[in-house]
Design a protein around this motif. Structure first.
Motif: not given
Ligand SMILES: *[C@@H]1O[C@H](CO)[C@@H](O)[C@H](O)[C@H]1NC(C)=O
Ligand SMILES: *[C@@H]1O[C@H](CO)[C@@H](O)[C@H](O)[C@H]1NC(C)=O
Length: 241
Positions: A62, A137-138, A196, A60, A120, A199
């Motif tokens: 960003r 982003n979800e 989630k 993960c 993200s 995010m």
């Protein structure tokens, strides 16, 4: 005398170069790495505590950029043992995220990519099925089969901001300019619920057990710098980790 002077100069220069390449361990919570130049000189190397020996992985991070023409490379990982690699790129002409895992490749269509905003991204992959999934982003992607169905093994070389080609050089055809933050690597496939949380950033989210941004050993190369997130963007969300 002349040779002594140049000897001193060499010592001085080497000393300076040496001091710039400092590997440190720090908590980078609420911090970003800034990449101001399009060059193969600028990157960050992340150091893990252990060699890789796991069959599931989640990465993960960003990123924030305004790059519209050249292929973006926020993240690349290589291991010497299997010469496998794990690369995440964004291709502006096709508007696709492209994952390379263990020399297999798949492109993902229709996922968000926002210029001058935080994006993200989480990528999951597991050796059992050889399937990867992306979350941006979800928005979750479909699952795609990529690479050999082999566990990750060996000493990793983890680089932010450069594409590592087979000979451990960097490719000038891939760049990263902008900001990167909150890089976490997990030795498992995170559930969509945990992703989630990452995010949204507002809620406490799970920190990486292989690479943890909040306890990170890293080396900066070139003109990249660590800066406060609120000094470079209007970042209002506050994690409580
Ligand atoms: C990384 O993947 C690319 C594309 O499949 C491949 O050409 C390259 O050799 C790989 N690098 C390493 C170090 O495995
Ligand atoms: C790596 O080791 C350091 C020092 O022992 C420890 O503080 C840190 O939590 C470890 N990092 C991970 C991701 O396990």
């Amino acid at each position: 005398m002349k040779s002594l002077a140049s000897y001193v100069l060499v010592l001085l220069c080497c000393g300076l170069a040496w001091s710039e390449l400092k590997t440190v361990r720090k908590c980078l919570r609420e911090k970003v790495v800034t990449f101001p130049k399009q060059t193969t000189e600028d990157y960050v190397q992340l150091h893990s505590n252990e060699t890789m020996d796991f069959s599931e992985i989640t990465v993960c991070l960003r990123f924030y950029t305004d790059e519209e023409s050249t292929t973006l490379i926020p993240f690349s990982l290589t291991t010497t043992f299997y010469s496998t690699n794990f690369t995440l790129t964004w291709s502006p002409p096709t508007k696709q995220y492209v994952l390379t895992i263990q020399n297999g490749k798949a492109a993902f269509n229709g996922l968000p990519f926002n210029l001058n905003q935080w994006n993200s991204v989480c990528v999951t992959w597991e050796a059992g099925s050889g399937r990867a999934q992306m979350f941006v982003n979800e928005v979750p992607s479909v699952k795609k089969a990529i690479g050999f169905k082999e566990p990750f093994k060996g000493e990793p070389k983890i680089i932010l901001g450069q594409f590592q080609d087979g000979h451990f050089g960097f490719s000038p055809y891939y760049v990263f300019t902008g900001f990167i933050s909150d890089v976490h690597i997990y030795k498992e496939v995170l559930t969509p619920r945990l992703i989630k949380n990452y995010m949204e950033a507002k809620i406490k989210y799970k920190l990486g057990d292989f690479i943890n941004w909040h306890n990170l050993k890293y080396t900066l190369f070139g003109s990249v710098q660590v800066e406060e997130k609120q000094h470079v963007t209007f970042y209002t969300k506050q994690e409580v980790n």
